[in-house]
Each structure stands twice: as C-alpha cells, then as structure tokens.
Scaffold this active site. Structure first.
Site, short mmCIF file in Angstrom:
data_model
loop_
_atom_site.label_atom_id
_atom_site.label_comp_id
_atom_site.label_asym_id
_atom_site.label_seq_id
_atom_site.Cartn_x
_atom_site.Cartn_y
_atom_site.Cartn_z
N GLU A 70 0.71 -1.18 -0.04
CA GLU A 70 -0.14 0.12 0.24
C GLU A 70 0.77 1.31 0.11
O GLU A 70 0.31 2.41 0.40
CB GLU A 70 -1.03 0.05 1.17
CG GLU A 70 -1.97 -1.19 1.25
CD GLU A 70 -2.82 -1.11 0.03
OE1 GLU A 70 -3.07 -0.51 -0.61
OE2 GLU A 70 -3.55 -2.37 0.39
N HIS B 149 -2.59 1.89 8.20
CA HIS B 149 -3.61 1.12 7.82
C HIS B 149 -3.94 -0.27 8.43
O HIS B 149 -2.96 -0.87 8.70
CB HIS B 149 -3.34 0.79 6.27
CG HIS B 149 -4.17 -0.20 5.93
ND1 HIS B 149 -5.78 -0.15 5.79
CD2 HIS B 149 -4.00 -1.44 5.23
CE1 HIS B 149 -6.16 -1.04 5.09
NE2 HIS B 149 -5.24 -1.83 4.87
N HIS C 185 -12.83 -3.75 4.10
CA HIS C 185 -11.58 -3.97 4.28
C HIS C 185 -10.95 -3.43 5.13
O HIS C 185 -10.28 -3.98 6.28
CB HIS C 185 -10.95 -3.23 2.84
CG HIS C 185 -9.56 -3.38 2.64
ND1 HIS C 185 -8.76 -3.54 1.76
CD2 HIS C 185 -8.46 -3.76 3.63
CE1 HIS C 185 -7.49 -3.89 2.01
NE2 HIS C 185 -7.38 -3.77 3.14
N HIS D 73 -7.23 -3.40 9.82
CA HIS D 73 -8.35 -4.18 9.52
C HIS D 73 -9.08 -4.14 10.80
O HIS D 73 -9.81 -5.02 11.06
CB HIS D 73 -8.24 -5.42 8.79
CG HIS D 73 -7.26 -5.66 7.61
ND1 HIS D 73 -6.82 -6.63 6.99
CD2 HIS D 73 -6.99 -4.52 6.73
CE1 HIS D 73 -6.16 -6.38 6.01
NE2 HIS D 73 -6.14 -4.96 5.67
N GLU E 217 -16.51 11.07 23.60
CA GLU E 217 -15.18 11.85 22.92
C GLU E 217 -15.00 11.76 21.56
O GLU E 217 -14.13 12.45 21.17
CB GLU E 217 -14.16 11.08 23.83
CG GLU E 217 -14.34 11.09 25.33
CD GLU E 217 -13.26 11.56 26.04
OE1 GLU E 217 -12.27 11.06 25.77
OE2 GLU E 217 -13.43 12.20 26.85
O1 2HA Z 1 -1.75 -6.88 3.03
O2 2HA Z 1 -3.49 -4.86 4.45
O3 2HA Z 1 -4.39 -3.85 2.31
C1 2HA Z 1 -1.53 -5.59 3.69
C2 2HA Z 1 -2.96 -4.95 3.60
C3 2HA Z 1 -3.46 -4.50 2.11
ZN ZN Z 2 -5.48 -4.00 4.29
#
Ligand code: 2HA
Ligand code: ZN
Length: 279
Positions: free
Chosen positions: A122, A145, A216, A147, A175
């Site tokens: 990413e 990033h 995602h 999940h 909050e």
């Molecule tokens: O594999 O989270 O979006 C890594 C990730 C791809």
């Molecule tokens: Zn991801």
C-alpha cells in the site's frame, strides 16, 4: 549489528521500538490478521543519522508513481507480505528504513527488509496520503492502515454515506466528536494495493484523518504513533458500540443528542465538520 563505525545499534532507535510496539498491539487486538495492515512513519534526517550512514544504500527500488514532494524524505515502513505479529521478534526482516531519492522516482533501502523484501503493497496510499497531510499539518508523521474489526463490520450494516456514518460514530461515545471533529471519509469498494486507491485515499485525507475502505479496513493519519493509533482506536470503539447496540434485542433507549454533541465541540474547542449536526 550496524556495520558503520561510530553509529548506534539500529535496534535501540526509539522509532524502531515504536513500530515494534504498534504492530504488536494492533495484532493483539485483532486488527492485523496474517499480513494485514501497514504503517509508515516519516523520520527526520537527524533522527536517522545517529543509527545509519545515509550514504550507505543497500538497494534501490523504482516505483511508478513519482512523489517529488517526498524527495529526500526518510521513512520507516512495514514490509510487503509481512505479519505484524512477527515485527517485534524480527524487526530487521519485517521493517525497513527507506529514503525517497531526489527525483521522487525511487527509494533507497538503508536498513531492514533483510530477507530481500520491500515496502508495503500500500505504499502509494501511504506516500500520497503523507503528501496531502503534510500540506495540512507540518507536524504530520504517521500513516496507519489496519483491518479494525468493528469498523469493517459496520461497513456491512451501516449505510456508507460519509455524513451519516460520521454522525453514527460521534453518537456512540462522548469523546468521538472531540477526537475526530472532521469525521470520516469513505471510499467506494476498490481493489487494494493500486495507485488508484492510493490517489483516492489521499484525496479524502485533505479533509479528514480517517479514511474507511469498505469491507476492508481503515487508514488513519497523525503526528505521533500514539495519536494515530488512538484515533483509529476511538473510531473502532465507537463502531464496536454500534455493533453491540444494533444487535441488542431491547433496541436503543436513549441517545447523545445533536445539541449535546454541539455542546461537547464547543467545550473542547473543536469545529465539527459542517452538515451533520442539526442544532
Ligand atoms: O496486506 O492490508 O491492504 C496488507 C494489507 C493490504
Ligand atoms: Zn489492508
């Protein structure tokens, strides 16, 4: 061991430890199964040079989305295909310190990725988001990033309109409006790892520090690891409350009102994004 004379051992660097802690904690709360998630952390040259010689380039990797605005910037990033679970026990394989070259068309690997690895898949979303956030805030440093479980769940059970999604999150914990008064951006579902999703994520980052990828995960931006982790953690907690109360047989008996949210914003000196509160 760092082979450069006079340099401190890289594994003692505070930014390496912050990456080890953050990845382990995110894995621990279940947001980074397998190789899910990635982090990039903008470093100042003077933070890096006590640990490595900036002229000692291990490898150079070209890429196809020039980032002139990041020329000569240093980052520590998680590796492509690497598991957050494993960063703490083997940082040198799972992390890398990189520098964008002076034309913004390639990166020099200065440390890490010791098995021949490369930065996160990413990287376009990370680099392009860094550019946009630096335009908003010169102290910006971190893109995360992951999940986040309940945010991901909520993208199935809640409409994906940014304003209504933001309002629901604000209503779940007192909050929230203070922590993310700019609300959340939401992309349409897209294939991850592409330049396009990177461009679209960065576009949203001009208005908000949280961008949701439906079904995602989430991107968060901030000035420190704690702040950025805390930002995602707060949105995730709100999404968890939403999921719990949505499935509660008795239904919702009372809410935080728009007036109360407005009072909170005023008390904490934040300006909520327009078009959400009706007061
Ligand atoms: O594999 O989270 O979006 C890594 C990730 C791809
Ligand atoms: Zn991801």
């Amino acid at each position: 061991m760092n082979k450069t004379m006079g340099k401190q051992e890289m594994l003692t660097a505070p930014f390496v430890h912050e990456m080890m802690e953050a990845t382990y904690n995110m894995w621990g709360v279940g947001w980074d199964e397998r190789n899910g998630g990635n982090i990039s952390y903008l470093l100042k040259e003077e933070e890096v040079t006590p640990y490595l010689d900036p002229h000692h380039v291990l490898r150079t990797l070209e890429f196809d989305f020039p980032v002139q605005a990041l020329a000569n910037h240093y980052f520590i990033v998680t590796g492509s295909g690497k598991y957050f679970k494993n960063v703490k026990s083997n940082p040198e394989e799972n992390l890398g310190v990189i520098r964008v070259n002076n034309t913004g068309t390639a990166i020099d690997v200065l440390w890490g990725f010791s098995d021949g690895g490369k930065p996160t898949s990413e990287l376009p979303a990370h680099f392009l988001s860094h550019i946009v956030r630096l335009e908003q805030d010169e102290n910006h440093r971190i893109i995360i990033h992951n999940h986040a479980t309940n945010i991901l769940a909520m993208t199935f059970t809640h409409g994906l309109n940014e304003k209504s999604f933001t309002k629901t999150l604000w209503q779940m914990c007192t909050e929230c409006i203070v922590v993310f008064p700019d609300g959340v951006g939401i992309l349409p579902w897209m294939v991850p790892g592409t330049n396009l999703i990177g461009e679209k994520t960065a576009e949203k980052m001009s208005k908000t520090r949280l961008v949701i990828w439906p079904h995602h995960g989430i991107f968060g931006a901030g000035t420190t690891m704690d702040e950025t982790f805390g930002l995602i953690e707060t949105a995730e907690k709100a999404a968890q409350i939403y999921t719990i109360i949505s499935s509660h047989q008795g239904g919702v008996k009372q809410v935080i009102t728009d007036q109360q949210l407005a009072d909170l914003a005023e008390a904490f000196g934040v300006i909520p994004v327009e078009g959400i509160l009706e007061v």
